[in-house]
Design an enzyme around this catalytic site. Structure first.
Site, PDB file in Angstrom:
ATOM      1  N   LYS A 243       0.837  -1.207   0.000  1.00 27.02           N
ATOM      2  CA  LYS A 243       0.000   0.000   0.000  1.00 27.02           C
ATOM      3  C   LYS A 243       0.869   1.253   0.000  1.00 27.02           C
ATOM      4  O   LYS A 243       0.614   2.220  -0.726  1.00 27.02           O
ATOM      5  CB  LYS A 243      -0.935  -0.035   1.196  1.00 27.02           C
ATOM      6  CG  LYS A 243      -2.010   1.040   1.159  1.00 27.02           C
ATOM      7  CD  LYS A 243      -2.923   0.944   2.362  1.00 27.02           C
ATOM      8  CE  LYS A 243      -3.897  -0.211   2.293  1.00 27.02           C
ATOM      9  NZ  LYS A 243      -3.468  -1.442   2.919  1.00 27.02           N
TER      10      LYS A 243
ATOM     11  N   ARG B 241      -3.145   3.107   8.002  1.00 27.61           N
ATOM     12  CA  ARG B 241      -3.485   1.883   7.262  1.00 27.61           C
ATOM     13  C   ARG B 241      -2.287   0.959   7.248  1.00 27.61           C
ATOM     14  O   ARG B 241      -1.163   1.369   6.965  1.00 27.61           O
ATOM     15  CB  ARG B 241      -3.930   2.221   5.830  1.00 27.61           C
ATOM     16  CG  ARG B 241      -5.239   2.993   5.778  1.00 27.61           C
ATOM     17  CD  ARG B 241      -5.676   3.265   4.336  1.00 27.61           C
ATOM     18  NE  ARG B 241      -7.007   3.864   4.294  1.00 27.61           N
ATOM     19  CZ  ARG B 241      -7.247   5.172   4.352  1.00 27.61           C
ATOM     20  NH1 ARG B 241      -6.241   6.019   4.459  1.00 27.61           N
ATOM     21  NH2 ARG B 241      -8.486   5.623   4.311  1.00 27.61           N
TER      22      ARG B 241
ATOM     23  N   GLY C  95      -7.703  -6.077   3.184  1.00 27.29           N
ATOM     24  CA  GLY C  95      -8.609  -6.198   4.320  1.00 27.29           C
ATOM     25  C   GLY C  95      -8.153  -7.141   5.413  1.00 27.29           C
ATOM     26  O   GLY C  95      -8.877  -7.363   6.382  1.00 27.29           O
TER      27      GLY C  95
ATOM     28  N   GLN D  62      -1.511   9.024   7.079  1.00 30.77           N
ATOM     29  CA  GLN D  62      -1.885  10.117   6.175  1.00 30.77           C
ATOM     30  C   GLN D  62      -2.819  11.086   6.871  1.00 30.77           C
ATOM     31  O   GLN D  62      -3.571  10.708   7.785  1.00 30.77           O
ATOM     32  CB  GLN D  62      -2.604   9.560   4.933  1.00 30.77           C
ATOM     33  CG  GLN D  62      -1.716   8.775   3.986  1.00 30.77           C
ATOM     34  CD  GLN D  62      -2.546   8.181   2.851  1.00 30.77           C
ATOM     35  OE1 GLN D  62      -3.197   7.158   3.036  1.00 30.77           O
ATOM     36  NE2 GLN D  62      -2.514   8.836   1.696  1.00 30.77           N
TER      37      GLN D  62
ATOM     38  N   GLU E 210      -9.676   2.952  -3.950  1.00 29.81           N
ATOM     39  CA  GLU E 210     -10.540   3.603  -2.961  1.00 29.81           C
ATOM     40  C   GLU E 210     -10.395   5.111  -3.113  1.00 29.81           C
ATOM     41  O   GLU E 210      -9.276   5.621  -3.270  1.00 29.81           O
ATOM     42  CB  GLU E 210     -10.176   3.152  -1.541  1.00 29.81           C
ATOM     43  CG  GLU E 210     -10.501   1.687  -1.273  1.00 29.81           C
ATOM     44  CD  GLU E 210     -10.255   1.291   0.175  1.00 29.81           C
ATOM     45  OE1 GLU E 210     -10.254   2.191   1.038  1.00 29.81           O
ATOM     46  OE2 GLU E 210     -10.064   0.086   0.425  1.00 29.81           O
TER      47      GLU E 210
ATOM     48  N   GLN F   6      -6.194   4.671  -1.947  1.00 32.68           N
ATOM     49  CA  GLN F   6      -5.300   3.563  -2.245  1.00 32.68           C
ATOM     50  C   GLN F   6      -5.674   2.976  -3.602  1.00 32.68           C
ATOM     51  O   GLN F   6      -6.790   3.153  -4.093  1.00 32.68           O
ATOM     52  CB  GLN F   6      -5.319   2.487  -1.172  1.00 32.68           C
ATOM     53  CG  GLN F   6      -6.639   1.772  -0.964  1.00 32.68           C
ATOM     54  CD  GLN F   6      -6.492   0.614   0.020  1.00 32.68           C
ATOM     55  OE1 GLN F   6      -5.837  -0.384  -0.272  1.00 32.68           O
ATOM     56  NE2 GLN F   6      -7.101   0.743   1.186  1.00 32.68           N
TER      57      GLN F   6
ATOM     58  N   ARG G 109      -4.808  -0.757  -5.905  1.00 25.06           N
ATOM     59  CA  ARG G 109      -4.144  -2.057  -5.967  1.00 25.06           C
ATOM     60  C   ARG G 109      -4.621  -2.791  -7.220  1.00 25.06           C
ATOM     61  O   ARG G 109      -5.710  -2.523  -7.733  1.00 25.06           O
ATOM     62  CB  ARG G 109      -4.447  -2.880  -4.719  1.00 25.06           C
ATOM     63  CG  ARG G 109      -5.923  -3.031  -4.407  1.00 25.06           C
ATOM     64  CD  ARG G 109      -6.152  -3.877  -3.163  1.00 25.06           C
ATOM     65  NE  ARG G 109      -7.527  -3.772  -2.709  1.00 25.06           N
ATOM     66  CZ  ARG G 109      -7.914  -3.008  -1.691  1.00 25.06           C
ATOM     67  NH1 ARG G 109      -7.028  -2.275  -1.026  1.00 25.06           N
ATOM     68  NH2 ARG G 109      -9.179  -2.953  -1.331  1.00 25.06           N
TER      69      ARG G 109
ATOM     70  N   HIS H  93     -16.235 -35.787 -22.482  1.00 24.80           N
ATOM     71  CA  HIS H  93     -15.798 -37.107 -22.046  1.00 24.80           C
ATOM     72  C   HIS H  93     -16.703 -37.732 -20.998  1.00 24.80           C
ATOM     73  O   HIS H  93     -17.174 -38.862 -21.144  1.00 24.80           O
ATOM     74  CB  HIS H  93     -14.367 -37.025 -21.515  1.00 24.80           C
ATOM     75  CG  HIS H  93     -13.924 -38.265 -20.811  1.00 24.80           C
ATOM     76  ND1 HIS H  93     -14.006 -38.420 -19.439  1.00 24.80           N
ATOM     77  CD2 HIS H  93     -13.437 -39.434 -21.293  1.00 24.80           C
ATOM     78  CE1 HIS H  93     -13.574 -39.613 -19.111  1.00 24.80           C
ATOM     79  NE2 HIS H  93     -13.210 -40.247 -20.200  1.00 24.80           N
TER      80      HIS H  93
END
Length: 894
Positions: A25, A118, A133, A184, A300, A312, A314, A846
């Site tokens: 992150k 975070r 998470g 932050q 986000e 963030q 990802r 099959h």
């Protein structure tokens, strides 16, 4: 804050290359800050600080040893270890040098500000793993002591129960995964949410999906509200869809720190969170971030006033990769998973993918190793079916073929075909010489159905196949070592598919005759008699193989010592066979076994993957079937087969008797007898082409194993199995390329293959990444029942056996085989199966074919069957309606 302080790194200083220092992150936010995206200011408490903290704990080695030894299958044990580790760490004081570094950074950023903290793990937000998470975040943190306490809690959250289990399950060493903390300035959001730059449900790469709610995003990501949902076409900047959710609550910052949940009134909870301009602004920003990273992102975001903040970003790890499935002409292309067609959806090694693409006789306009019609992506093969779907004549038969392979395939294809981007000219041009050759094929098919003498075709084809394989084997043996061997294989691979044409028209005639015959019969016979018409058709190599396995079981069953020894079968099949030969009756059994292996030893589960184990290499799967069969007195395959032959003959006799009525009766009877003749003479050859291909792959594998030994001797690869991770294009030049680190290349591909094996390949996928979602529907199915495609009639109740690895599992007689797929390498399991349930497949794949041959009910295309069902449940499999019903209160103690 600078790189001079190992404990702290400002986001303005962090980059993607700092993953080991600031976690996934932190690295992503630093990269976005550097690129100029609107990321809230902040700093990272680095992994160096985390290590200092853990070292301050009493006996940290003991903590890691407890984590490494825990059984992740034992939920209670995982919980106990997790609670112990977290409690230990939460009692540890943060070392003074770490707390001092945090204090300096906090004061520089502003001691009166509120902060969001975070967790940022070093194995988080990676392209091939999603740890989202699993660690904690803390919002609106105010004051030094609360800041330090939140950092400690973030560090301890690396050891939540879920995080411990996830790392263990995915092979991450607990010691090597470390945690940074991103600190932050707090965004006091008016609205917030998440945005996916590709539709997470369909995979469509040009659709942006936005979820939004009022206040802080924790209400949304925590599932406390049903968010507003928006879909945007990012190419045209058009809002495709909007749905207003029921947002019962919002989460807002509390004046004294932390957050609180506030209920919304009726009008507010149904109000739209974003207006159109905001929707497009969020979509545009997300698209810019995706373009920066070069792959789809899960982002986000939050809005305060008129400003959008990025909290963030990802990678989206759940999307099926599109590498190799791009459109070369700018229009939408539609691809069919050949794994579903072959009933083998497991990811394959690069050499296996390359082998099949090289064997294909068409599509090599860009060279012998490329194929424009058969593409590889995510370790699987896909056929580009765009041209026939656009063609006015070919569209209907190709959709009909898709329906036979998987009942849901035509609907999925139709969904993709409705896209405006799909429209275009088919562009099909068939050379006259090819057209002339193609005309001969239907002539042979029609002649086979109606008038040709087909006696001896199967025996002649068997001899022809044996000769073909012998010629290949001799050529490979005569080839000079190394490059000469590779050249010999590359010269012969393209000859395999054309060789099929020696008998495929006759096999098609037999299959067509069976279908026409059963259509006639459906109006004259009872359903069970119609099904009996196609039982035990001679010449089927798979059925013959199963009879041979059952013969081996009966041979073992006749000797008490061998029966007893069957109870001691372990993982070393060769050792078991060596000991069996010393027992009474053992030599006779081994002689029969050797004959079986000489004929079928190149088969195995997932056998189109050339790297997969063959029975002559690992005989355990077949020996398990023999051992299970030897311990149970059941009707032999030969007796059962003769019963089926008698039932077929009786059904045909009744059909002739009833079909002879009326003015056209004599003509109808003549046609019925001809169809029956064709079916019984050549209808069993439907598996011959696959059998030959597997035999050829067996020969090629032996060559590759020899070449691998040479490459190891030359120090070009580290392990013999590295050979499976090269392509034929690379093998053709490997001896000349001293500039390539082949060992590093193959190691990287090993890791990539493991990632691919965690993906579920779509049945249909477009060049835009869309995988249309379709499901079976049956209005009168019992509540909670699984629904699929009925492919073999009958109703059976029995215990389930969920099989994921036929190399290591077997069935006892009467169990219901539940699997993702089966191929001929799984066929021995059918000897004991009472019914069949598969996640993929259709009427011609099959498992369906073998189930009909064995007269057991089968339901295929049951999505999620191996996840929903578990071994030991008692179920009712209804092969007439396509329903699998779990019988409540009938759990097995096993």
């Amino acid at each position: 804050m600078s790189r001079d302080d190992p404990m702290i790194l400002a986001l303005t200083e962090a980059r993607a290359t700092d993953l080991a220092l600031v976690g996934g992150k932190g690295a992503s936010l630093g990269e976005l800050t550097h690129a100029g995206f609107p990321v809230p200011a902040g700093f990272c408490v680095t992994t160096a600080a985390f290590r200092r903290f853990v070292e301050a704990a009493p006996d940290p080695d003991r903590l890691y040893e407890a984590l490494a030894s825990v059984d992740i299958g034992d939920v209670s044990a995982v919980r106990e270890v997790g609670e112990s580790v977290r409690a230990t760490l939460l009692a540890v004081d943060i070392p003074p040098d770490v707390s001092a570094a945090v204090r300096r950074a906090w004061e520089t950023m502003g001691s009166r500000s509120a902060y969001a903290l975070r967790s940022s793990a070093t194995a988080e937000d990676l392209p091939d793993a999603s740890f989202a998470g699993q660690q904690d975040s803390f919002l609106n943190v105010q004051g030094e002591q609360k800041l330090l306490a939140a950092i400690r809690r973030c560090w301890a959250s690396l050891f939540t129960d879920r995080a411990i289990a996830y790392r263990a399950r995915n092979g991450f060493d607990h010691r090597l995964v470390q945690l940074a903390v991103v600190v932050q300035q707090m965004v006091m959001a008016d609205t917030s949410g998440v945005v996916f730059t590709a539709d997470p449900l369909t995979g469509h790469r040009h659709t942006v999906a936005i979820d939004a709610g009022f206040g802080l995003g924790e209400a949304l990501v925590g599932g406390a509200v049903s968010p507003d949902a928006y879909r945007v076409d990012k190419r045209r900047r058009v809002i495709l869809d909007r749905q207003t959710g029921d947002k019962a609550v919002t989460i807002v910052p509390d004046a004294g720190g932390g957050t609180r949940q506030v209920p919304l009134n009726a009008s507010r909870r149904r109000a739209s969170v974003l207006h159109d301009a905001q929707v497009l602004e969020v979509a545009d920003l997300a698209s810019e971030i995706e373009a920066y990273y070069g792959r789809p992102q899960d982002i986000e975001w939050a809005i305060t006033g008129t400003r959008v903040h990025v909290l963030q970003s990802r990678p989206i790890t759940s999307l099926y990769p599109l590498d190799g499935l791009g459109s070369q002409d700018g229009t939408l292309h539609i691809f069919l998973s050949l794994g579903h067609q072959q009933s083998m959806t497991r990811a394959m090694t690069p050499v296996s993918l390359s082998t099949i693409r090289t064997m294909m006789p068409i599509g090599h306009d860009e060279g012998p190793f490329e194929n424009s019609y058969v593409r590889a992506s995510g370790g699987r093969l896909f056929a580009d079916i765009t041209t026939p779907l656009r063609h006015p004549v070919l569209r209907r038969p190709i959709l009909g073929l898709l329906a036979q392979l998987d009942a849901l395939a035509p609907e999925a294809a139709h969904q993709a075909m409705q896209r405006p981007e799909f429209q275009g000219h088919h562009g099909l041009r068939i050379p006259l010489s090819t057209l002339k050759r193609a005309i001969d094929l239907p002539r042979r098919v029609i002649g086979g159905i109606l008038w040709r003498d087909l006696s001896g075709v199967v025996a002649h084809t068997d001899q022809r196949m044996d000769s073909f394989v012998e010629r290949l084997s001799r050529r490979y043996d005569r080839a000079s070592k190394g490059a000469g061997q590779i050249t010999a294989v590359l010269d012969t691979l393209p000859t395999v598919f054309p060789f099929f044409l020696h008998w495929v028209p006759e096999a098609v005639a037999g299959i067509a005759a069976a279908r026409i015959l059963t259509r006639f019969a459906s109006g004259l016979l009872e359903p069970n008699e119609v099904a009996a018409l196609t039982l035990a058709i001679p010449g089927n190599v798979v059925n013959e193989m199963n009879v041979a396995i059952d013969d081996l079981a009966e041979l073992a069953q006749g000797t008490p010592e061998l029966v007893a020894w069957c109870g001691h079968l372990g993982e070393d099949g060769r050792a078991w066979l060596a000991q069996a030969e010393q027992l009474t009756g053992g030599s006779e059994f081994i002689e029969a076994w050797n004959r079986f292996i000489a004929r079928y030893g190149m088969r195995g589960p997932a056998e189109i993957d050339i790297a997969g184990p063959r029975w002559h290499e690992d005989p355990v799967p077949v020996l398990r079937v023999i051992a299970a069969r030897a311990h149970h007195q059941v009707v032999s395959q030969r007796t059962r087969r003769q019963t089926y032959v008698d039932q077929r003959a009786t059904a045909m006799k009744n059909l002739v008797a009833r079909g002879g009525n009326g003015i056209f009766g004599p003509l109808r009877v003549r046609l019925l007898k001809r169809l029956y003749y064709t079916m019984t003479e050549v209808g069993g050859m439907r598996e011959h082409h696959k059998f030959l291909a597997v035999r050829v792959l067996g020969e090629v594998k032996e060559v590759l194993k020899d070449v691998a030994g040479q490459l190891m001797a030359a120090d070009m690869i580290n392990d013999a199995d590295d050979i499976w991770y090269l392509t034929w294009a690379e093998l053709a030049t490997v001896w000349e390329r001293s500039d390539v680190d082949w060992a590093a290349l193959t190691e990287n591909r090993r890791s990539q293959l493991e990632q691919f094996r965690n993906l579920t390949p779509p049945l249909i996928i477009t060049s835009d990444g869309e995988a249309p979602v379709v499901n079976h529907r049956l209005a009168d199915a019992p509540a909670g029942a699984l629904v699929g495609n009925p492919v073999s009639a009958g109703v059976v109740e029995g215990r389930t056996r969920v099989v994921r690895d036929p190399q290591r599992e077997s069935l006892v007689p009467g169990e219901v085989l539940v699997a993702e797929f089966t191929d001929p390498g799984w066929t021995p399991l059918f000897i004991n199966a009472g019914a069949l349930v598969l996640e993929v497949g259709g009427a011609l794949t099959h498992g369906a074919v073998v189930a009909r041959e064995y007269g057991i009910p089968a339901v295929v295309g049951v999505r999620g069957a191996t996840a929903t069902l578990h071994t030991g449940q008692r179920v009712r499999v209804d092969g007439n309606r396509g329903v699998v019903e779990v019988l409540v209160g009938a759990e097995s103690p096993r």
